[in-house]
Design a protein around this motif. Structure first.
Motif, PDB file in Angstrom:
ATOM      1  N   GLN A 189       2.045   1.917  -3.498  1.00  0.00           N
ATOM      2  CA  GLN A 189       0.949   2.359  -4.371  1.00  0.00           C
ATOM      3  C   GLN A 189       0.550   3.811  -4.073  1.00  0.00           C
ATOM      4  OE1 GLN A 189      -2.396  -0.268  -4.692  1.00  0.00           O
ATOM      5  NE2 GLN A 189      -1.159  -1.968  -5.496  1.00  0.00           N
ATOM      6  N   GLU A 190       0.606   4.190  -2.810  1.00  0.00           N
ATOM      7  CA  GLU A 190       0.301   5.585  -2.482  1.00  0.00           C
ATOM      8  C   GLU A 190       1.293   6.530  -3.156  1.00  0.00           C
ATOM      9  OE1 GLU A 190      -0.642   8.356   1.413  1.00  0.00           O
ATOM     10  OE2 GLU A 190       0.977   6.880   1.550  1.00  0.00           O
ATOM     11  N   GLN A 195       0.808  -1.214   0.000  1.00  0.00           N
ATOM     12  CA  GLN A 195       0.000   0.000   0.000  1.00  0.00           C
ATOM     13  C   GLN A 195       0.843   1.266   0.000  1.00  0.00           C
ATOM     14  OE1 GLN A 195      -2.828  -0.201   3.205  1.00  0.00           O
ATOM     15  NE2 GLN A 195      -3.950  -1.910   2.308  1.00  0.00           N
TER      16      GLN A 195
END
Length: 383
Positions: free
Chosen positions: A281-282, A278
């Protein structure tokens, strides 16, 4: 990777410019640019004629061998060239917007015929002398001085600094104080008393020729003087070049983003590609958002320029916002690549270092901030 499909808004001719510039970068730049950066060299004499044959030099000007394309086409070309390297786009910007443009706009018919065809073909190289060692953001107080003698010739004395193309240039457009205000002079670099030593030990824009210029009783004829008085002359040139910058940095940021995205898909940690985490991806999402916003800004300002209504303050908006966005993307991409991000095996650290210079040249971040502040308040805080 263009989540907003921005290139769908380009015309067929603009896409052809894009594809031509991409092909040039792929074939003539990417195989060697890391070596140029590492060695601190740039093959201006070799690349100039190739760029000229593709119509990339002074492409937004008309006549004299120039392509006469629209402003958005010029911006798209700058974007693709800077995806290769900021030094490459700087070479093209200086040639077209800072050397050719003032001759095209303010020069006599004789000066235009003498210099523009060769500059457009890349067989001659130009540079632009405005910044001085002690006067960067405050060019109104430049010390370089030109005085006319009884013969009618002008005698230049002084120095300039941080001049792209200076040591390889055939002609310099030089701005100097005179008894009647700031004037521009077209100075052949073969003139006695002219010298242009390289600036060494740079850690940014290494694939670019950066020089000082010195004028020791350099004599030029009255016919070399440009038909403009005051800072209007050099600032109009800088607006042309800054327009190329606000497009170009989108390409540099995109190159960093693409490198980070591909790396994240293939770099396996804890049993899966880091693109599946995550936090990564951020980072990728925010990079894509920043580049999309910068691309939209460039497209909008291109449309305004093509309509003939673009204001200098709007150029400052684009230069300030887009360079900052590209630099933030480069730094974030560097973090995705980890230790690999500091090597020249990937383009990221090269672009990141280059963008540190782009943040400063042709108007620092602070100056463009104050330009916008004056536009909003009516108060000039830098005076």
């Amino acid at each position: 990777m263009d989540l907003l499909n921005l290139d769908d808004r380009l015309t067929e001719d603009q896409r052809l410019v894009r594809d031509t510039a991409q092909g040039f970068v792929r074939d003539h730049v990417l195989p060697d640019v890391a070596t140029w950066f590492e060695e601190g060299t740039f093959p201006a004499r070799e690349l100039g004629p190739v760029l000229g044959s593709l119509g990339m030099l002074g492409m937004h000007l008309s006549g004299y061998g120039c392509a006469g394309l629209d402003a958005t086409s010029y911006g798209v070309a700058c974007r693709e060239l800077e995806a290769g390297d900021s030094g490459l786009r700087s070479f093209v910007s200086v040639q077209g917007s800072l050397a050719m443009f003032p001759i095209w706009k303010y020069g006599s018919a004789e000066l235009k015929e003498e210099w523009l065809p060769a500059l457009a073909a890349g067989t001659a190289i130009g540079c632009f002398g405005l910044t001085e060692p002690d006067h960067g953001s405050d060019p109104a107080n430049m010390k370089t001085f030109a005085k006319q003698d009884p013969s009618g010739d002008w005698i230049l004395n002084g120095s300039k600094m941080w001049i792209t193309n200076g040591s390889v240039a055939d002609v310099a457009v030089v701005w100097a104080q005179t008894d009647g205000g700031i004037r521009g002079f077209v100075v052949p670099t073969s003139s006695p008393g002219f010298s242009a030593p390289l600036i060494h030990r740079k850690l940014s824009l290494r694939a670019s020729v950066t020089s000082s210029l010195y004028f020791d009783d350099v004599r030029v004829p009255a016919s070399s003087v440009l038909d403009v008085v005051g800072l209007k002359g050099p600032l109009s040139c800088l607006s042309e070049a800054r327009f190329g910058i606000l497009w170009g940095v989108v390409g540099a940021g995109r190159a960093c983003f693409e490198a980070a995205l591909e790396y994240a898909k293939t770099r396996v940690q804890f049993g899966k590609p880091i693109a599946g985490f995550q936090l990564t991806q951020e980072k990728l999402a925010w990079m894509a958002v920043a580049l999309g916003q910068a691309g939209l800004t460039a497209l909008h300002l291109g449309a305004l320029k093509d309509a003939g209504v673009l204001r200098p303050q709007q150029v400052s908006f684009g230069k300030l916002a887009n360079v900052r966005a590209a630099l933030d993307v480069a730094r974030e991409a560097r973090s995705v690549l980890g230790a690999n991000g500091v090597t020249l095996e990937y383009p990221v650290i090269r672009h990141m270092n280059n963008l540190e210079s782009v943040l400063t040249y042709e108007g620092t971040q602070e100056i463009h901030t104050l330009v916008l502040g004056e536009a909003l308040t009516g108060v000039a805080a830098y005076r």
